[in-house]
Design an enzyme around this catalytic site. Structure first.
Site, PDB file in Angstrom:
ATOM      1  N   GLU A  59       0.889  -1.178   0.000  1.00  0.00           N
ATOM      2  CA  GLU A  59       0.000   0.000   0.000  1.00  0.00           C
ATOM      3  C   GLU A  59       0.914   1.212   0.000  1.00  0.00           C
ATOM      4  O   GLU A  59       1.470   1.571   1.036  1.00  0.00           O
ATOM      5  CB  GLU A  59      -0.886   0.000   1.260  1.00  0.00           C
ATOM      6  CG  GLU A  59      -1.839  -1.161   1.370  1.00  0.00           C
ATOM      7  CD  GLU A  59      -3.008  -1.072   0.402  1.00  0.00           C
ATOM      8  OE1 GLU A  59      -3.243   0.022  -0.166  1.00  0.00           O
ATOM      9  OE2 GLU A  59      -3.664  -2.094   0.188  1.00  0.00           O
ATOM     10  N   CYS A 106      -2.632   9.472   2.012  1.00  0.00           N
ATOM     11  CA  CYS A 106      -2.234   8.760   0.781  1.00  0.00           C
ATOM     12  C   CYS A 106      -3.278   8.936  -0.297  1.00  0.00           C
ATOM     13  O   CYS A 106      -2.952   9.065  -1.473  1.00  0.00           O
ATOM     14  CB  CYS A 106      -1.999   7.286   1.070  1.00  0.00           C
ATOM     15  SG  CYS A 106      -3.417   6.483   1.815  1.00  0.00           S
TER      16      CYS A 106
HETATM   17  P1  NAD Z   1       8.075   5.333   4.856  1.00  0.00           P
HETATM   18  O1  NAD Z   1       8.157   4.540   3.603  1.00  0.00           O
HETATM   19  O2  NAD Z   1       9.134   6.326   5.137  1.00  0.00           O
HETATM   20  O3  NAD Z   1       8.026   4.374   6.134  1.00  0.00           O
HETATM   21  C1  NAD Z   1       7.014   3.400   6.301  1.00  0.00           C
HETATM   22  C2  NAD Z   1       7.492   2.343   7.271  1.00  0.00           C
HETATM   23  O4  NAD Z   1       8.568   1.613   6.677  1.00  0.00           O
HETATM   24  C3  NAD Z   1       8.022   2.874   8.600  1.00  0.00           C
HETATM   25  O5  NAD Z   1       7.536   2.059   9.638  1.00  0.00           O
HETATM   26  C4  NAD Z   1       9.533   2.712   8.458  1.00  0.00           C
HETATM   27  O6  NAD Z   1      10.212   2.542   9.674  1.00  0.00           O
HETATM   28  C5  NAD Z   1       9.612   1.450   7.630  1.00  0.00           C
HETATM   29  N1  NAD Z   1      10.860   1.272   6.884  1.00  0.00           N
HETATM   30  C6  NAD Z   1      11.725   2.217   6.437  1.00  0.00           C
HETATM   31  N2  NAD Z   1      12.759   1.637   5.770  1.00  0.00           N
HETATM   32  C7  NAD Z   1      12.533   0.305   5.787  1.00  0.00           C
HETATM   33  C8  NAD Z   1      13.227  -0.819   5.253  1.00  0.00           C
HETATM   34  N3  NAD Z   1      14.358  -0.681   4.557  1.00  0.00           N
HETATM   35  N4  NAD Z   1      12.701  -2.063   5.449  1.00  0.00           N
HETATM   36  C9  NAD Z   1      11.540  -2.219   6.135  1.00  0.00           C
HETATM   37  N5  NAD Z   1      10.849  -1.182   6.664  1.00  0.00           N
HETATM   38  C10 NAD Z   1      11.335   0.061   6.487  1.00  0.00           C
HETATM   39  O7  NAD Z   1       6.629   6.010   4.810  1.00  0.00           O
HETATM   40  P2  NAD Z   1       6.030   7.090   5.806  1.00  0.00           P
HETATM   41  O8  NAD Z   1       6.727   8.381   5.574  1.00  0.00           O
HETATM   42  O9  NAD Z   1       5.984   6.519   7.180  1.00  0.00           O
HETATM   43  O10 NAD Z   1       4.511   7.188   5.294  1.00  0.00           O
HETATM   44  C11 NAD Z   1       4.093   8.036   4.276  1.00  0.00           C
HETATM   45  C12 NAD Z   1       3.910   7.270   2.984  1.00  0.00           C
HETATM   46  O11 NAD Z   1       2.954   6.216   3.184  1.00  0.00           O
HETATM   47  C13 NAD Z   1       3.336   8.121   1.864  1.00  0.00           C
HETATM   48  O12 NAD Z   1       3.993   7.820   0.660  1.00  0.00           O
HETATM   49  C14 NAD Z   1       1.875   7.667   1.795  1.00  0.00           C
HETATM   50  O13 NAD Z   1       1.269   7.874   0.539  1.00  0.00           O
HETATM   51  C15 NAD Z   1       2.006   6.220   2.128  1.00  0.00           C
HETATM   52  N6  NAD Z   1       0.727   5.674   2.589  1.00  0.00           N
HETATM   53  C16 NAD Z   1       0.049   4.821   1.764  1.00  0.00           C
HETATM   54  C17 NAD Z   1      -1.201   4.327   2.166  1.00  0.00           C
HETATM   55  C18 NAD Z   1      -1.999   3.396   1.276  1.00  0.00           C
HETATM   56  O14 NAD Z   1      -2.970   2.830   1.752  1.00  0.00           O
HETATM   57  N7  NAD Z   1      -1.628   3.206   0.028  1.00  0.00           N
HETATM   58  C19 NAD Z   1      -1.727   4.707   3.406  1.00  0.00           C
HETATM   59  C20 NAD Z   1      -0.998   5.577   4.214  1.00  0.00           C
HETATM   60  C21 NAD Z   1       0.232   6.050   3.798  1.00  0.00           C
END
Ligand code: NAD
Length: 490
Positions: free
Chosen positions: A235, A269
């Site tokens: 997602e 998102c």
């Molecule tokens: P992010 O990608 O920076 O982090 C998301 C999660 O991934 C965090 O828990 C982080 O610690 C973890 N993470 C980071 N590096 C990792 C790795 N190498 N391996 C495993 N896990 C890792 O995203 P964010 O800034 O927390 O959230 C915002 C983003 O989420 C936006 O792009 C938004 O559009 C998206 N989002 C999508 C949906 C959907 O349903 N499609 C819903 C909410 C948010």
């Protein structure tokens, strides 16, 4: 060695909580506990799990003030938005708890004429242990979409929340345990930390991973999961468009889009980041939009429309998109570069940036909106679809909304509204392209967290006709070509 993660209020920098940054051994131990608990959770059956999930939902509803306050302090959003987030999360838990048995129960299938001595059915078997990695923008609603569905489907869950909102996650996981004192530890387990902790979860022996976050991180997570062929739900980010046709109710379209774009500081998102509006109504739409946003401003007061940017690094990205658009000829009809402060960003509307602009092609995730003038609805559809993302969209039109929506290349769409699909618990959620794949929520979400198993049972042997045997009689082998013509040659 375990070090500490410090979670702070994005409006004040006040320390909210300190939690461990867990290493690979600790994450593996949590996954082992989840594996041990999965036998107990599986043995509860649909009815036992329904009772446990509804007890959890009741606990959260009766302690709503605590979690609303915590979301407000840790994420920064206004309390009313935090309450809405809780309400929608509880709607999803209730729906999955009540519908899992119907959606995932054993399904009879017809065996067909050729195999008429068989009965056939399909079973939906839980994966075992599901890892969930979540973001900070809706710290409860977003991970809950995967967690509650995976639990209702019979999996146990190990949850790694964002490093920006671990306290909300701890409250949510503790609430499950408080509501279900009879459950062994490990049905829902929290692991806290940063990206390395998330990567450790991908490698900890889980059976499926549900990731919600940015597209860039999603790529890394997929490649880590590929090491052990762990299946994934992705997602990811969005760049959602709204199309406003000349026959739309312009005032209500503007009001809905204003909320869809600026609500939660644009950190949604499925928030609206782009508008395509027909030329004949462009000026009226802009005037209604500015009107809808006249009293909308960020802050941490009870009356503020939205809060600070939760993740400080996002502010530079918003600044880059706005300055790119202005340098490329867009007109700022509300706000501008000066609207971007250290913590808060006032609403910004940019008219007609070029289609190649970063403000059109990349996810901004801030309270900004581009408005592009189009000469036809076909142009609007083509431009809306011509980005790498395909999460959601909105269409405003009295007579043509369904036709336009059909041609939008997105996972979900709202007609004459914004975000409607996210509030309806029976609808699935998911994207295409850079917005990811797989579905959470609704029946499709429940199916996503199960493995499908086909079962064929021979009820009685057909005398002399052992089709699947070396003892197949010669006359049957000779008759097979005629059988093919009889069954399929017409
Ligand atoms: P992010 O990608 O920076 O982090 C998301 C999660 O991934 C965090 O828990 C982080 O610690 C973890 N993470 C980071 N590096 C990792 C790795 N190498 N391996 C495993 N896990 C890792 O995203 P964010 O800034 O927390 O959230 C915002 C983003 O989420 C936006 O792009 C938004 O559009 C998206 N989002 C999508 C949906 C959907 O349903 N499609 C819903 C909410 C948010």
């Amino acid at each position: 060695m375990t070090t500490q993660l410090h979670s702070r209020n994005p409006a004040t920098d006040e320390l909210i909580d300190s939690l461990p940054i867990m290493d690979a051994d600790e994450v593996r131990a949590a996954t082992d506990r989840a594996r041990a608990a999965s036998h107990w959770w599986g043995a509860q059956g649909f009815s036992g799990r329904r009772v446990a999930l509804l007890a959890w939902r009741r606990y959260m509803a009766t302690h709503a003030d605590e979690i609303i306050e915590l979301i407000h302090r840790e994420n920064g959003k206004p309390r009313a938005d935090a309450a809405l987030e809780l309400l929608l999360s509880l709607e999803h838990i209730t729906w999955t708890a009540k519908h899992a048995s119907k959606i995932l129960g054993r399904e009879k299938r017809r065996p067909g004429l050729l195999m008429s001595n068989f009965s056939a059915h399909v079973e939906h078997v839980p994966f075992g242990v599901v890892g969930v990695i979540g973001p900070w923008n809706y710290p409860l609603y977003t991970p809950n979409g995967s967690i509650s569905t995976a639990l209702a489907a019979g999996n146990t869950v190990v949850f790694k929340p964002s490093e920006y909102t671990p306290a909300v996650a701890r409250w949510y996981v503790d609430a499950f345990a408080a509501a279900n004192p009879q459950a062994p530890g490990g049905v829902l387990t929290l692991v806290t930390g940063d990206g390395a902790t998330g990567a450790a979860l991908c490698r900890a022996g889980i059976d499926k991973l549900a990731f919600t976050g940015s597209t860039a991180t999603g790529r890394k997570v997929m490649s880590t999961c590929a090491e052990n062929l762990v299946p994934v739900v992705m997602e990811l980010g969005g760049k959602d468009a709204a199309i406003v046709a000349a026959d739309a109710d312009i005032k209500s379209a503007a009001e809905a889009i204003a909320f869809g774009a600026m609500g939660n500081s644009g950190q949604t998102c499925v928030g609206i980041e782009r508008v395509y509006v027909e030329r004949s109504i462009r000026d009226r739409f802009l005037s209604e939009l500015k009107d809808a946003l006249r009293d909308v401003s960020p802050g941490c007061a009870a009356t503020s429309s939205y809060g600070p940017m939760t993740m400080p690094g996002q502010i530079d990205l918003v600044r880059r998109h706005v300055s790119d658009a202005l340098a490329e000829g867009a007109q700022a009809v509300m706000g501008g570069i000066d609207s971007i402060g250290d913590r808060y960003i006032e609403p910004i509307i940019l008219v007609d940036p070029p289609h190649t602009s970063s403000s059109i092609q990349e996810e901004t995730f801030g309270p900004t909106l581009t408005v592009t003038t189009v000469d036809s609805l076909d142009d609007a559809i083509n431009l809306a679809n011509d980005v790498p993302f395909g999460l959601a969209g909105s269409v405003f039109s009295r007579r043509q909304a369904s036709r336009i929506a059909r041609d939008l290349d997105t996972g979900q769409v709202s007609l004459n509204s914004v975000l409607g699909f996210a509030a309806i618990a029976s609808l699935p959620l998911g994207g295409r392209g850079d917005s990811g794949f797989g579905r959470i929520h609704g029946p499709e979400g429940l199916l996503e967290f199960t493995r499908t198993r086909a079962v064929a049972t021979q009820r009685f042997p057909l005398p002399g006709i052992a089709l699947l045997s070396f003892r197949r009689p010669e006359w049957l082998d000779r008759a097979l070509p005629r059988l093919i013509t009889w069954l399929h040659g017409h």
